[in-house]
Scaffold this motif. Structure first.
Motif, PDB file in Angstrom:
ATOM      1  N   GLY A   1       0.907  -1.408  -0.419  1.00 13.45           N
ATOM      2  CA  GLY A   1       0.574  -0.071   0.507  1.00 13.45           C
ATOM      3  C   GLY A   1       1.277   1.534  -0.051  1.00 13.45           C
ATOM      4  N   ALA A   2       2.013   1.284   0.782  1.00 18.75           N
ATOM      5  CA  ALA A   2       2.945   2.593   0.306  1.00 18.75           C
ATOM      6  C   ALA A   2       3.833   2.582  -0.170  1.00 18.75           C
ATOM      7  N   LEU A   3       4.140   1.761  -1.402  1.00 20.56           N
ATOM      8  CA  LEU A   3       4.572   2.009  -2.459  1.00 20.56           C
ATOM      9  C   LEU A   3       3.139   2.003  -3.499  1.00 20.56           C
ATOM     10  N   PHE A   4       2.407   1.925  -3.481  1.00 16.35           N
ATOM     11  CA  PHE A   4       0.924   1.811  -4.786  1.00 16.35           C
ATOM     12  C   PHE A   4       0.756   3.364  -4.446  1.00 16.35           C
ATOM     13  N   ILE A   5       1.323   4.501  -3.080  1.00 16.64           N
ATOM     14  CA  ILE A   5       0.557   5.929  -3.171  1.00 16.64           C
ATOM     15  C   ILE A   5       1.878   6.971  -3.339  1.00 16.64           C
ATOM     16  N   ALA A   6       2.639   6.244  -2.442  1.00 12.43           N
ATOM     17  CA  ALA A   6       3.837   6.944  -2.914  1.00 12.43           C
ATOM     18  C   ALA A   6       4.731   7.122  -3.488  1.00 12.43           C
ATOM     19  N   PHE A   7       5.486   5.551  -4.447  1.00 14.11           N
ATOM     20  CA  PHE A   7       6.060   5.790  -5.430  1.00 14.11           C
ATOM     21  C   PHE A   7       6.313   7.010  -6.473  1.00 14.11           C
ATOM     22  N   SER A   8       4.949   7.070  -7.069  1.00 12.60           N
ATOM     23  CA  SER A   8       5.245   8.418  -7.897  1.00 12.60           C
ATOM     24  C   SER A   8       5.270   9.857  -7.288  1.00 12.60           C
ATOM     25  N   ILE A   9       4.891   9.661  -6.012  1.00 11.30           N
ATOM     26  CA  ILE A   9       5.450  10.914  -4.923  1.00 11.30           C
ATOM     27  C   ILE A   9       6.609  11.307  -4.441  1.00 11.30           C
ATOM     28  N   ALA A  10       7.737  10.436  -4.766  1.00 12.18           N
ATOM     29  CA  ALA A  10       9.296  10.111  -3.973  1.00 12.18           C
ATOM     30  C   ALA A  10      10.095  10.449  -4.773  1.00 12.18           C
ATOM     31  N   PRO A  11      10.130  10.363  -6.404  1.00 12.13           N
ATOM     32  CA  PRO A  11      10.954  11.123  -7.280  1.00 12.13           C
ATOM     33  C   PRO A  11      10.223  13.021  -7.309  1.00 12.13           C
ATOM     34  N   THR A  12       9.520  13.177  -6.986  1.00 10.79           N
ATOM     35  CA  THR A  12       8.804  15.153  -7.578  1.00 10.79           C
ATOM     36  C   THR A  12       9.402  15.788  -6.437  1.00 10.79           C
ATOM     37  N   ASP A  13      10.010  16.761  -6.629  1.00  9.71           N
ATOM     38  CA  ASP A  13      10.665  18.174  -6.228  1.00  9.71           C
ATOM     39  C   ASP A  13       9.635  17.888  -4.916  1.00  9.71           C
ATOM     40  N   GLU A  14       7.986  17.763  -5.281  1.00  7.67           N
ATOM     41  CA  GLU A  14       7.060  18.934  -3.671  1.00  7.67           C
ATOM     42  C   GLU A  14       7.921  18.066  -2.929  1.00  7.67           C
ATOM     43  N   VAL A  15       8.599  17.037  -2.484  1.00 12.16           N
ATOM     44  CA  VAL A  15       8.966  16.251  -1.174  1.00 12.16           C
ATOM     45  C   VAL A  15      10.100  17.374  -0.578  1.00 12.16           C
ATOM     46  N   VAL A  16      10.884  17.626  -1.596  1.00 14.00           N
ATOM     47  CA  VAL A  16      11.928  18.573  -0.726  1.00 14.00           C
ATOM     48  C   VAL A  16      11.896  19.697  -0.385  1.00 14.00           C
ATOM     49  N   VAL A  17      10.770  20.251  -1.410  1.00 14.56           N
ATOM     50  CA  VAL A  17      10.352  21.898  -1.011  1.00 14.56           C
ATOM     51  C   VAL A  17       9.189  21.664   0.069  1.00 14.56           C
ATOM     52  N   LEU A  18       8.467  20.656   0.525  1.00 14.88           N
ATOM     53  CA  LEU A  18       8.425  20.559   1.774  1.00 14.88           C
ATOM     54  C   LEU A  18       8.873  20.130   3.175  1.00 14.88           C
ATOM     55  N   ALA A  19      10.035  19.621   2.556  1.00 15.06           N
ATOM     56  CA  ALA A  19      11.094  19.294   3.417  1.00 15.06           C
ATOM     57  C   ALA A  19      11.286  20.467   3.965  1.00 15.06           C
ATOM     58  N   ALA A  20      12.192  21.360   3.186  1.00 12.18           N
ATOM     59  CA  ALA A  20      12.897  22.416   3.495  1.00 12.18           C
ATOM     60  C   ALA A  20      12.783  22.650   4.288  1.00 12.18           C
ATOM     61  N   SER A  21      11.200  23.687   4.208  1.00 13.29           N
ATOM     62  CA  SER A  21      10.031  24.806   5.091  1.00 13.29           C
ATOM     63  C   SER A  21       9.390  23.573   6.210  1.00 13.29           C
ATOM     64  N   ALA A  22       9.394  23.058   7.043  1.00 15.31           N
ATOM     65  CA  ALA A  22       9.380  21.761   7.632  1.00 15.31           C
ATOM     66  C   ALA A  22      10.755  22.376   8.994  1.00 15.31           C
ATOM     67  N   SER A  23       9.907  22.745  10.032  1.00 14.60           N
ATOM     68  CA  SER A  23      11.001  22.588  11.481  1.00 14.60           C
ATOM     69  C   SER A  23      10.388  21.753  11.827  1.00 14.60           C
ATOM     70  N   PRO A  24      10.684  21.316  13.471  1.00 14.56           N
ATOM     71  CA  PRO A  24      11.028  20.210  13.388  1.00 14.56           C
ATOM     72  C   PRO A  24       9.997  19.676  14.671  1.00 14.56           C
ATOM     73  N   LEU A  25       9.039  21.219  14.692  1.00 16.23           N
ATOM     74  CA  LEU A  25       7.859  21.314  15.356  1.00 16.23           C
ATOM     75  C   LEU A  25       6.580  21.007  14.509  1.00 16.23           C
ATOM     76  N   TRP A  26       7.186  21.116  13.286  1.00 13.40           N
ATOM     77  CA  TRP A  26       5.389  20.268  12.069  1.00 13.40           C
ATOM     78  C   TRP A  26       6.043  19.155  11.392  1.00 13.40           C
ATOM     79  N   LEU A  27       7.060  18.664  11.897  1.00 12.41           N
ATOM     80  CA  LEU A  27       8.133  17.500  11.236  1.00 12.41           C
ATOM     81  C   LEU A  27       7.273  17.116  12.296  1.00 12.41           C
ATOM     82  N   LEU A  28       7.088  17.198  13.426  1.00  8.30           N
ATOM     83  CA  LEU A  28       6.476  16.303  14.165  1.00  8.30           C
ATOM     84  C   LEU A  28       4.766  16.278  14.670  1.00  8.30           C
ATOM     85  N   ILE A  29       3.925  17.078  13.867  1.00  8.01           N
ATOM     86  CA  ILE A  29       2.849  16.982  12.747  1.00  8.01           C
ATOM     87  C   ILE A  29       2.417  16.870  12.358  1.00  8.01           C
TER      88      ILE A  29
END
Length: 300
Positions: free
Chosen positions: A182-210
């Motif tokens: 199930g994880a591969l089915f949903i996330a496999f097409s998201i993993a190679p995108t730049d959105e993951v990098v953009v979202l991770a760059a703007s996330a503070s430790p508190l938001w990562l916990l959220i």
């Protein structure tokens, strides 16, 4: 009055407010499953930020008609809407649930905040809320299916084996594999995108916990709180981690590791990167991965 199921199994949903809450959770679960992939798309963020209100109203109108037709066939509630007025009321509720889920996800991913202009907030919520609303309408078809029948057949097959440990390991392995698929089915097409990098760059430790908390809460809601077809059977399963809390935590860890492997596969992270980069990217991708893993576990 609710329609009784055709089989001899009692309706597992409660009555009154409890039943209403369970139905809303069930609808929201389908919304998350259907809407999460589009949520990780920068183009949709940008489109929602500049589209004018008249266009948004047209989009809402078309969405309303489509969901109204879907609800006349099979809505997110177990009982059908026999009247046009009932279908219209359910359509308003479907869209409201979808838009609310989209808004919460946009806040969690920091795509909207208190400084975002109101027109941009509305645009993003509408564009992201359309697939969420469709997921709510499709929730019973997406997440119920024939899981109960397959589970019973599997239990009958397992009863031929001697020894309890064999069944426990089979149940545990089934959950592990289902979560991974199930994880591969949903996330496999998201993993190679730049959105993951953009979202991770703007996330503070508190938001990562959220994000971690939201991932586990949604996963728990899909598998244990939404009361889908095989809800009662899952609580009787004999795997090593079968309490709701431990299964949710373990499944999240599986989804997190699967996300890290997908990121490495697509060269988004390398062995030379520091551990906190791996962790940041993995947590961001674990949100869709854990939702997919929860949907996969409903099939076993």
């Amino acid at each position: 009055m609710r329609k009784q199921n055709n089989n001899s199994q009692p309706n597992i949903r409660g009555d009154g407010w409890r039943g209403e809450i369970e139905e809303i959770i069930s609808g929201a679960s389908g919304g998350f499953l259907f809407g999460i992939p589009l949520l990780y798309t920068m183009e949709v963020w940008f489109i929602g930020s500049y589209v004018q209100p008249p266009v948004l109203l047209c989009i809402l109108g078309v969405t309303f008609v489509i969901i109204l037709l879907l609800n006349r066939i099979e809505g997110f509630r177990p009982q059908e809407s026999e009247t046009l007025f009932g279908a219209i009321a359910e359509t308003f509720e479907t869209i409201a649930i979808g838009m609310t889920c989209a808004m919460l996800m946009l806040v969690i991913l920091q795509r909207i905040d208190v400084q975002t202009p109101l027109t941009e907030i509305l645009g993003k919520i509408v564009f992201e809320g359309v697939p969420f609303s469709l997921g709510v309408a499709f929730s019973r078809s997406l997440l119920s299916g024939d899981a109960e029948v397959s589970f019973k057949n599997r239990n009958q097959t397992e009863s031929r084996y001697s020894g309890k440990h064999k069944i426990i390991w089979q149940d545990t392995l089934a959950d592990f594999v289902a979560t991974l698929i199930g994880a591969l089915f949903i996330a496999f097409s998201i993993a190679p995108t730049d959105e993951v990098v953009v979202l991770a760059a703007s996330a503070s430790p508190l938001w990562l916990l959220i994000i971690i908390a939201a991932s586990m809460l949604i996963s728990y809601g899909i598998v244990f709180a939404a009361s889908f077809t095989n809800y009662s059977e899952r609580r009787q399963q004999q795997g090593l981690f079968q309490s709701p809390q431990s299964e949710t935590a373990l499944s999240y860890l599986i989804s997190l590791v699967a996300g890290l492997l997908m990121l490495w596969f697509f060269q988004k992270v390398s062995l030379n990167d520091p551990w906190f980069i791996w962790l940041r990217y993995g947590i961001v991708l674990s949100l869709p991965a854990s939702i997919g893993g929860a949907a996969g576990r409903l099939a076993v």
